[in-house]
Design an enzyme around this catalytic site. Sequence first.
Site, PDB file in Angstrom:
ATOM      1  N   HIS A 106       0.830  -1.221   0.000  1.00  0.00           N
ATOM      2  CA  HIS A 106       0.000   0.000   0.000  1.00  0.00           C
ATOM      3  C   HIS A 106       0.855   1.258   0.000  1.00  0.00           C
ATOM      4  O   HIS A 106       0.362   2.350   0.279  1.00  0.00           O
ATOM      5  CB  HIS A 106      -0.930   0.006   1.220  1.00  0.00           C
ATOM      6  CG  HIS A 106      -2.022  -1.012   1.104  1.00  0.00           C
ATOM      7  ND1 HIS A 106      -2.797  -1.394   2.172  1.00  0.00           N
ATOM      8  CD2 HIS A 106      -2.481  -1.751   0.064  1.00  0.00           C
ATOM      9  CE1 HIS A 106      -3.679  -2.295   1.795  1.00  0.00           C
ATOM     10  NE2 HIS A 106      -3.495  -2.537   0.512  1.00  0.00           N
ATOM     11  N   SER A 144      -7.542  -7.033   9.760  1.00  0.00           N
ATOM     12  CA  SER A 144      -8.968  -7.369   9.950  1.00  0.00           C
ATOM     13  C   SER A 144      -9.517  -8.207   8.812  1.00  0.00           C
ATOM     14  O   SER A 144     -10.654  -8.691   8.876  1.00  0.00           O
ATOM     15  CB  SER A 144      -9.783  -6.072  10.053  1.00  0.00           C
ATOM     16  OG  SER A 144      -9.648  -5.336   8.829  1.00  0.00           O
TER      17      SER A 144
HETATM   18  N1  APR Z   1      -2.112  -6.833  18.462  1.00  0.00           N
HETATM   19  C1  APR Z   1      -2.577  -7.601  17.442  1.00  0.00           C
HETATM   20  N2  APR Z   1      -3.623  -7.255  16.650  1.00  0.00           N
HETATM   21  C2  APR Z   1      -4.208  -6.062  16.906  1.00  0.00           C
HETATM   22  C3  APR Z   1      -3.785  -5.206  17.951  1.00  0.00           C
HETATM   23  C4  APR Z   1      -2.682  -5.639  18.745  1.00  0.00           C
HETATM   24  N3  APR Z   1      -2.216  -4.898  19.758  1.00  0.00           N
HETATM   25  N4  APR Z   1      -4.591  -4.116  17.954  1.00  0.00           N
HETATM   26  C5  APR Z   1      -5.473  -4.281  16.943  1.00  0.00           C
HETATM   27  N5  APR Z   1      -5.262  -5.458  16.326  1.00  0.00           N
HETATM   28  C6  APR Z   1      -5.988  -6.031  15.185  1.00  0.00           C
HETATM   29  C7  APR Z   1      -7.482  -5.782  15.201  1.00  0.00           C
HETATM   30  O1  APR Z   1      -8.150  -6.829  15.908  1.00  0.00           O
HETATM   31  C8  APR Z   1      -7.815  -5.811  13.704  1.00  0.00           C
HETATM   32  O2  APR Z   1      -8.111  -7.139  13.286  1.00  0.00           O
HETATM   33  O3  APR Z   1      -5.505  -5.377  14.032  1.00  0.00           O
HETATM   34  C9  APR Z   1      -6.524  -5.351  13.035  1.00  0.00           C
HETATM   35  C10 APR Z   1      -6.606  -3.947  12.469  1.00  0.00           C
HETATM   36  O4  APR Z   1      -7.548  -3.963  11.414  1.00  0.00           O
HETATM   37  P1  APR Z   1      -7.691  -2.653  10.491  1.00  0.00           P
HETATM   38  O5  APR Z   1      -7.792  -1.454  11.358  1.00  0.00           O
HETATM   39  O6  APR Z   1      -8.787  -2.941   9.511  1.00  0.00           O
HETATM   40  O7  APR Z   1      -6.286  -2.540   9.731  1.00  0.00           O
HETATM   41  P2  APR Z   1      -5.810  -3.355   8.465  1.00  0.00           P
HETATM   42  O8  APR Z   1      -6.363  -4.750   8.476  1.00  0.00           O
HETATM   43  O9  APR Z   1      -4.342  -3.190   8.385  1.00  0.00           O
HETATM   44  O10 APR Z   1      -6.492  -2.540   7.251  1.00  0.00           O
HETATM   45  C11 APR Z   1      -6.159  -2.961   5.948  1.00  0.00           C
HETATM   46  O11 APR Z   1      -7.338  -1.082   5.028  1.00  0.00           O
HETATM   47  O12 APR Z   1      -7.930   1.119   5.063  1.00  0.00           O
HETATM   48  C12 APR Z   1      -7.091   0.224   4.490  1.00  0.00           C
HETATM   49  O13 APR Z   1      -5.036   0.773   3.529  1.00  0.00           O
HETATM   50  C13 APR Z   1      -5.650   0.546   4.754  1.00  0.00           C
HETATM   51  O14 APR Z   1      -3.812  -0.990   4.919  1.00  0.00           O
HETATM   52  C14 APR Z   1      -5.109  -0.700   5.422  1.00  0.00           C
HETATM   53  C15 APR Z   1      -6.112  -1.764   5.033  1.00  0.00           C
END
Ligand code: APR
Length: 236
Positions: free
Chosen positions: A108, A176
């Site tokens: 990304h 997520s």
């Molecule tokens: N340890 C492990 N996992 C964690 C922690 C932690 N301390 N805190 C949060 N999480 C997990 C949450 O349970 C969730 O499943 O991290 C995940 C974060 O999910 P998102 O906020 O959706 O982030 P991500 O999956 O990286 O999003 C993917 O979406 O908006 C776009 O480009 C953006 O790269 C991003 C993509």
Amino acid sequence: MAADKIVILTGAGISAESGLGTFRDEGGLWSQHRIEDVATPEGFARDPDLVHGFYNARRQHAAKATPNAAHTALATLEAKHPGEVVIVTQNVDGLHEAAGSRNVLHMHGRLAGALCAACDARWEAPPEMHKPDPCPTCGAPATRPDVVWFGEMPYYMDDIWAHLASADVFAAIGTSGEVYPAAAFVRDAAMGGAHTIEINLAPSSTVSDFAETCFGKATETVPAWVASELKRAAGR
Ligand code: APR
């Protein structure tokens, strides 16, 4: 027998304990900003100052963050595991590299990168970017963050699919499973015969696609998983 090739997908959750916000957790970035305003080409065309302001703030916040035990554990895995270790990250922070990981693909893009929308030149972004800033290559006032927005093609996809097809182990950490194509990587890896594990704070949308799960905070679960992988490789 050749050592396992390990492919790791990381998401915002691996950087959460470094103080960088996630997107979809309570109070996450997408509860503070509309995606269509700050993470799409249309939003940038409509209001480049708003978009640059959003990324300038994230770039400066990320520049002050430090890697946590999960990032460090993955760097140790790359350094000590006898087989290839590849990190495919959805994250735009530089914490994997700051922890010592070298084999990192930013699908990304990167907050630290700048891109010219006119000539595709790339350079290291200054702390503050503004659209009128001239491109250092062609001089056009068309600078943007080198971050992949919704509706744009993620980077390195051919390399990523090749890594997934040849992986023996696929781990998804702190994501997520809401955004494609990354959310389908587990299925691509499994089709290639990989053992798959989800390491997350809570089950993701794609948890049922994984052969194994491990729930908890990344700074606890990732070092434990790395230790088990290194022990398994030593015992082969
Ligand atoms: N340890 C492990 N996992 C964690 C922690 C932690 N301390 N805190 C949060 N999480 C997990 C949450 O349970 C969730 O499943 O991290 C995940 C974060 O999910 P998102 O906020 O959706 O982030 P991500 O999956 O990286 O999003 C993917 O979406 O908006 C776009 O480009 C953006 O790269 C991003 C993509």
